[in-house]
Design a protein around this motif. Structure first.
Motif, PDB file in Angstrom:
ATOM      1  N   ASN A   1      31.906 -12.181 -78.030  1.00 53.59           N
ATOM      2  CA  ASN A   1      32.475 -11.824 -76.586  1.00 53.59           C
ATOM      3  C   ASN A   1      32.080 -10.564 -76.128  1.00 53.59           C
ATOM      4  OD1 ASN A   1      34.326 -10.802 -78.153  1.00 53.59           O
ATOM      5  ND2 ASN A   1      35.855 -11.166 -76.912  1.00 53.59           N
ATOM      6  N   CYS A   2      31.716 -10.464 -74.908  1.00 52.62           N
ATOM      7  CA  CYS A   2      31.376  -9.210 -74.459  1.00 52.62           C
ATOM      8  C   CYS A   2      32.675  -8.287 -73.961  1.00 52.62           C
ATOM      9  CB  CYS A   2      30.723  -9.235 -73.068  1.00 52.62           C
ATOM     10  SG  CYS A   2      29.028 -10.101 -73.169  1.00 52.62           S
ATOM     11  N   SER A   3      32.515  -7.190 -74.113  1.00 49.80           N
ATOM     12  CA  SER A   3      33.807  -6.061 -73.746  1.00 49.80           C
ATOM     13  C   SER A   3      33.951  -6.057 -72.103  1.00 49.80           C
ATOM     14  CB  SER A   3      33.423  -4.574 -74.434  1.00 49.80           C
ATOM     15  OG  SER A   3      32.369  -4.044 -73.553  1.00 49.80           O
ATOM     16  N   ASP A   4      34.821  -5.676 -71.869  1.00 45.63           N
ATOM     17  CA  ASP A   4      35.492  -5.455 -70.566  1.00 45.63           C
ATOM     18  C   ASP A   4      34.536  -4.080 -69.825  1.00 45.63           C
ATOM     19  OD1 ASP A   4      37.496  -7.381 -70.573  1.00 45.63           O
ATOM     20  OD2 ASP A   4      38.761  -6.056 -71.352  1.00 45.63           O
ATOM     21  N   GLN A   5      34.112  -3.471 -70.661  1.00 52.40           N
ATOM     22  CA  GLN A   5      33.661  -2.115 -70.172  1.00 52.40           C
ATOM     23  C   GLN A   5      32.099  -2.563 -69.956  1.00 52.40           C
ATOM     24  OE1 GLN A   5      35.813  -2.026 -72.653  1.00 52.40           O
ATOM     25  NE2 GLN A   5      37.104  -0.896 -71.423  1.00 52.40           N
ATOM     26  N   LYS A   6      31.417  -3.154 -71.114  1.00 59.63           N
ATOM     27  CA  LYS A   6      30.071  -3.958 -70.544  1.00 59.63           C
ATOM     28  C   LYS A   6      30.177  -4.747 -69.227  1.00 59.63           C
ATOM     29  CE  LYS A   6      26.677  -7.250 -71.000  1.00 59.63           C
ATOM     30  NZ  LYS A   6      26.659  -8.562 -70.798  1.00 59.63           N
ATOM     31  N   ASN A   7      30.998  -5.467 -69.229  1.00 54.77           N
ATOM     32  CA  ASN A   7      30.945  -6.443 -67.870  1.00 54.77           C
ATOM     33  C   ASN A   7      31.370  -5.578 -66.635  1.00 54.77           C
ATOM     34  OD1 ASN A   7      30.472  -8.754 -69.197  1.00 54.77           O
ATOM     35  ND2 ASN A   7      32.614  -9.179 -69.629  1.00 54.77           N
ATOM     36  N   ASN A   8      31.990  -4.473 -66.706  1.00 53.36           N
ATOM     37  CA  ASN A   8      32.214  -3.734 -65.680  1.00 53.36           C
ATOM     38  C   ASN A   8      31.717  -2.471 -65.633  1.00 53.36           C
ATOM     39  OD1 ASN A   8      34.288  -5.416 -64.159  1.00 53.36           O
ATOM     40  ND2 ASN A   8      34.830  -5.594 -66.216  1.00 53.36           N
ATOM     41  N   ILE A   9      30.348  -2.429 -66.180  1.00 48.96           N
ATOM     42  CA  ILE A   9      29.729  -1.114 -66.544  1.00 48.96           C
ATOM     43  C   ILE A   9      29.586  -0.253 -65.163  1.00 48.96           C
ATOM     44  CG2 ILE A   9      27.378  -1.863 -66.326  1.00 48.96           C
ATOM     45  CD1 ILE A   9      28.714   0.774 -68.914  1.00 48.96           C
ATOM     46  N   GLU A  10      29.224  -0.516 -64.145  1.00 44.91           N
ATOM     47  CA  GLU A  10      29.006   0.245 -63.043  1.00 44.91           C
ATOM     48  C   GLU A  10      30.275   0.874 -62.680  1.00 44.91           C
ATOM     49  OE1 GLU A  10      28.160  -2.846 -63.126  1.00 44.91           O
ATOM     50  OE2 GLU A  10      25.865  -3.027 -62.931  1.00 44.91           O
ATOM     51  N   LEU A  11      31.277   0.190 -62.514  1.00 43.97           N
ATOM     52  CA  LEU A  11      32.517   0.737 -62.445  1.00 43.97           C
ATOM     53  C   LEU A  11      33.145   1.666 -63.161  1.00 43.97           C
ATOM     54  CD1 LEU A  11      34.180  -2.628 -60.913  1.00 43.97           C
ATOM     55  CD2 LEU A  11      33.977  -0.549 -59.844  1.00 43.97           C
ATOM     56  N   VAL A  12      32.827   1.374 -64.772  1.00 38.67           N
ATOM     57  CA  VAL A  12      33.402   2.093 -65.546  1.00 38.67           C
ATOM     58  C   VAL A  12      32.778   3.630 -65.671  1.00 38.67           C
ATOM     59  CG1 VAL A  12      33.312   2.559 -67.980  1.00 38.67           C
ATOM     60  CG2 VAL A  12      34.005   0.575 -67.250  1.00 38.67           C
TER      61      VAL A  12
ATOM     62  N   GLU B   1      21.245  -9.462 -78.921  1.00 40.68           N
ATOM     63  CA  GLU B   1      19.911  -8.847 -79.339  1.00 40.68           C
ATOM     64  C   GLU B   1      19.332  -8.179 -77.850  1.00 40.68           C
ATOM     65  OE1 GLU B   1      17.468 -11.651 -81.360  1.00 40.68           O
ATOM     66  OE2 GLU B   1      18.119 -10.965 -83.272  1.00 40.68           O
ATOM     67  N   ASN B   2      19.295  -9.046 -76.814  1.00 40.35           N
ATOM     68  CA  ASN B   2      18.830  -8.524 -75.714  1.00 40.35           C
ATOM     69  C   ASN B   2      19.659  -7.835 -74.419  1.00 40.35           C
ATOM     70  OD1 ASN B   2      15.870  -9.983 -76.134  1.00 40.35           O
ATOM     71  ND2 ASN B   2      17.256 -11.628 -76.600  1.00 40.35           N
ATOM     72  N   CYS B   3      20.767  -7.379 -75.094  1.00 43.02           N
ATOM     73  CA  CYS B   3      21.566  -6.471 -74.266  1.00 43.02           C
ATOM     74  C   CYS B   3      21.526  -5.180 -74.339  1.00 43.02           C
ATOM     75  CB  CYS B   3      23.162  -7.123 -74.690  1.00 43.02           C
ATOM     76  SG  CYS B   3      24.603  -6.325 -73.584  1.00 43.02           S
ATOM     77  N   PHE B   4      21.816  -4.439 -73.070  1.00 47.21           N
ATOM     78  CA  PHE B   4      21.712  -3.265 -72.961  1.00 47.21           C
ATOM     79  C   PHE B   4      22.657  -2.280 -73.675  1.00 47.21           C
ATOM     80  CE2 PHE B   4      24.675  -3.500 -69.529  1.00 47.21           C
ATOM     81  CZ  PHE B   4      25.374  -2.472 -69.874  1.00 47.21           C
ATOM     82  N   PHE B   5      23.821  -2.893 -73.885  1.00 44.42           N
ATOM     83  CA  PHE B   5      25.095  -2.456 -74.523  1.00 44.42           C
ATOM     84  C   PHE B   5      25.054  -2.524 -75.893  1.00 44.42           C
ATOM     85  CE2 PHE B   5      29.786  -1.900 -74.352  1.00 44.42           C
ATOM     86  CZ  PHE B   5      29.945  -0.778 -73.509  1.00 44.42           C
ATOM     87  N   LEU B   6      24.034  -2.979 -76.477  1.00 45.52           N
ATOM     88  CA  LEU B   6      24.055  -3.322 -77.967  1.00 45.52           C
ATOM     89  C   LEU B   6      24.349  -2.017 -78.714  1.00 45.52           C
ATOM     90  CD1 LEU B   6      23.413  -5.110 -80.451  1.00 45.52           C
ATOM     91  CD2 LEU B   6      21.247  -4.327 -80.273  1.00 45.52           C
ATOM     92  N   GLY B   7      23.964  -0.920 -78.410  1.00 42.06           N
ATOM     93  CA  GLY B   7      24.334   0.198 -79.128  1.00 42.06           C
ATOM     94  C   GLY B   7      25.745   0.707 -79.212  1.00 42.06           C
ATOM     95  N   ALA B   8      26.383   0.166 -78.135  1.00 44.80           N
ATOM     96  CA  ALA B   8      27.903   0.525 -78.259  1.00 44.80           C
ATOM     97  C   ALA B   8      28.947  -0.385 -78.626  1.00 44.80           C
ATOM     98  CB  ALA B   8      28.405   0.689 -76.536  1.00 44.80           C
ATOM     99  N   CYS B   9      28.593  -1.816 -78.365  1.00 50.43           N
ATOM    100  CA  CYS B   9      29.351  -2.724 -79.004  1.00 50.43           C
ATOM    101  C   CYS B   9      28.820  -3.370 -80.231  1.00 50.43           C
ATOM    102  CB  CYS B   9      29.572  -3.945 -78.048  1.00 50.43           C
ATOM    103  SG  CYS B   9      28.295  -5.264 -78.094  1.00 50.43           S
ATOM    104  N   GLN B  10      27.532  -3.169 -80.632  1.00 51.21           N
ATOM    105  CA  GLN B  10      26.867  -3.543 -81.852  1.00 51.21           C
ATOM    106  C   GLN B  10      27.182  -5.054 -82.343  1.00 51.21           C
ATOM    107  OE1 GLN B  10      28.171  -0.745 -85.025  1.00 51.21           O
ATOM    108  NE2 GLN B  10      27.357   0.907 -83.793  1.00 51.21           N
ATOM    109  N   GLY B  11      27.447  -5.611 -81.083  1.00 54.50           N
ATOM    110  CA  GLY B  11      27.409  -7.129 -81.389  1.00 54.50           C
ATOM    111  C   GLY B  11      28.712  -7.611 -81.873  1.00 54.50           C
ATOM    112  N   ARG B  12      29.636  -6.663 -82.212  1.00 56.02           N
ATOM    113  CA  ARG B  12      30.990  -7.014 -82.909  1.00 56.02           C
ATOM    114  C   ARG B  12      32.048  -6.331 -82.205  1.00 56.02           C
ATOM    115  NH1 ARG B  12      31.975  -2.405 -86.469  1.00 56.02           N
ATOM    116  NH2 ARG B  12      30.301  -1.027 -86.366  1.00 56.02           N
ATOM    117  N   ASN B  13      32.132  -6.679 -80.733  1.00 49.53           N
ATOM    118  CA  ASN B  13      33.391  -6.460 -79.633  1.00 49.53           C
ATOM    119  C   ASN B  13      34.577  -6.835 -80.483  1.00 49.53           C
ATOM    120  OD1 ASN B  13      34.586  -5.477 -77.347  1.00 49.53           O
ATOM    121  ND2 ASN B  13      34.864  -7.679 -76.969  1.00 49.53           N
ATOM    122  N   CYS B  14      34.648  -8.217 -80.865  1.00 47.37           N
ATOM    123  CA  CYS B  14      35.782  -8.637 -81.675  1.00 47.37           C
ATOM    124  C   CYS B  14      35.487  -9.622 -82.639  1.00 47.37           C
ATOM    125  CB  CYS B  14      36.764  -9.540 -80.529  1.00 47.37           C
ATOM    126  SG  CYS B  14      38.342 -10.350 -81.425  1.00 47.37           S
TER     127      CYS B  14
END
Length: 444
Positions: A421-432, A396-409
């Motif tokens: 669980n959080c996506s690899d892209q969210k965990n490495n957003i700066e590099l992505v 609910e409080n994550c900036f990436f909610l719109g992309a992963c929608q809380g259902r990465n897996c």
């Protein structure tokens, strides 16, 4: 109207060129903004901080509103996001992952599949056709993913079903799209062109690093290597097919060994495919996707997921020569697992209905059966577990909610009492964001 910075916006300073890069997970890839001039960067920070416009910054202010980085102060962004998520889950798209065979000509050490012999019977094929014909009018689009085993071991079934499904969608005036996950060994030029004629435009093929490493991991049943033939097929496609509307994602499941040879591998990749935007490198990592079937001799080759950032950082050295735009898929709902959608089904060889392709033994995975008359029995209690999950506090409080929608897996959520669980892209957003071609950004 008063504005404020969206809580779904991520702002980073590029480690490559010092540009300001902006992304909003609700707006997705359309939100990407790149700011180069230091004076403009200062102006953007000022607007994001104050939310106000004046005569000097009015144009930039309007762009930030348009891209979703500034939102009305009175907007309840949480409710707004939840509405978008609900609409997405129930979108009128029928997603069918079809397995014409569960067998495979490879025996990869990390594969999670059982490799049952046999192909889909004509009666099950007819049941699929009848089901789509009966139900297509309830949807705006049909998306088909060909999966296996190795689906090209039963390519005649792909051709036959594709022809029928295309005709149904054309008659019903519904959109149709298709993709395939294949090992690429039998993807010669004739087969590739036949798949294009079936409107299969998205391909995922795995090349696990340099030849010596790939051939140890991805062997034929008889133990022989597969690298040379796959590469011959890919080079033939690149050189002989001039069409531009297909994409081939070349996934690499990196290991501790292949990471050590990353420079040589990337240089080879660039020399072969670097200038062809139809080919996209997809850096990933080898996972233990099945405790039962995983070759224990590979345990020492497993990368720590935390090392993925280091992998991305190394690939960054070649950003200008590689096409790493595969990451765009994961900055919007486009890259979400199909299992998290209400109208998404995996159809097995014998007509069983699953949600996930990874674990057919998982009790909650088999949700129904496709009958010969084209009707589908679905255990709705099991089915709802895959898409009707409530957001947990962390999501609910994550900036990436719109992309992963809380259902990465979705499978992970079911197995962990509703915690995702959080996506690899969210965990490495700066590099992505830094890896993306700057042509994907709006420059201001």
């Amino acid at each position: 109207m008063e504005y404020t910075m969206s809580r779904f916006t991520k702002v980073i300073k590029s480690q490559v060129d010092g540009n300001l890069l902006m992304f909003n997970s609700i707006t997705g890839v359309d939100s990407l903004v790149c700011v180069e001039d230091q004076g403009t960067i200062d102006c953007v920070y000022e607007i994001l901080s104050a939310g106000e416009k004046n005569d000097k910054n009015e144009q930039i202010h309007e762009i930030l509103v348009q891209k979703g980085h500034l939102v009305p102060k009175n907007r309840d962004e949480q409710k707004y996001a939840e509405e978008i998520i609900a609409r997405e889950k129930y979108s009128p798209v029928l997603r069918l992952t079809i397995m014409p065979t569960e067998d495979c000509n490879f025996r990869c050490g990390y594969c999670y599949e059982e490799h049952k012999p046999g192909v889909m019977s004509e009666s099950v094929q007819e049941a699929i056709i009848k089901y789509v014909r009966k139900n297509i009018h309830n949807y705006a689009e049909l998306r088909v993913s060909w999966f296996g085993g190795e689906p090209l071991e039963a390519k005649e079934i792909i051709y036959r079903l594709s022809t029928k499904l295309l005709h149904i969608c054309q008659a019903a005036k519904r959109k149709y799209s298709a993709g395939i996950t294949t090992n690429g060994y039998d993807l010669n030029m004739d087969t590739f062109l036949a798949l294009l004629n079936c409107k299969v435009y998205d391909f995922q093929i795995t090349i696990d690093g340099p030849q010596d490493i790939h051939d140890k991991l991805r062997k034929l049943k008889n133990g022989c290597g597969t690298y040379n033939r796959i590469m011959e097929n890919l080079i033939s496609i690149k050189e002989n097919c001039k069409k531009s509307y297909f994409t081939i994602a070349l996934r690499t499941n990196f290991t501790n060994e292949s990471v050590c040879k990353l420079d040589d591998y990337v240089k080879t990749y660039i020399s072969l495919f670097g200038k062809d935007k139809r080919f996209r490198m997809f850096p990933h990592y080898m996972g233990k996707w099945s405790e039962e079937r995983f070759d224990s001799s590979l345990d020492k080759q497993l990368l720590d997921k935390k090392d993925l950032g280091g992998l991305y950082a190394k690939v960054m050295n070649y950003r200008d020569e590689l096409s790493l735009d595969i990451n765009l898929n994961f900055l919007s709902s486009m890259g979400l697992c199909p299992a998290g959608y209400a109208f998404s089904y995996v159809i097995g060889v014998n007509g069983e209905i699953y949600k996930c392709t990874q674990d057919f033994e998982f009790e909650d995975n088999k949700i129904g059966t496709l009958y010969q008359n084209g009707s589908m029995f679905i255990d709705q209690e099991k089915h709802r577990k895959w898409y009707f999950n409530l957001l947990n506090h962390k999501c609910e409080n994550c900036f990436f909610l719109g992309a992963c929608q809380g259902r990465n897996c979705p499978k992970y959520i079911i197995q962990n009492d509703g915690v995702g669980n959080c996506s690899d892209q969210k965990n490495n957003i700066e590099l992505v964001l830094d890896l993306l071609d700057r042509n994907n950004y709006m420059h201001i």
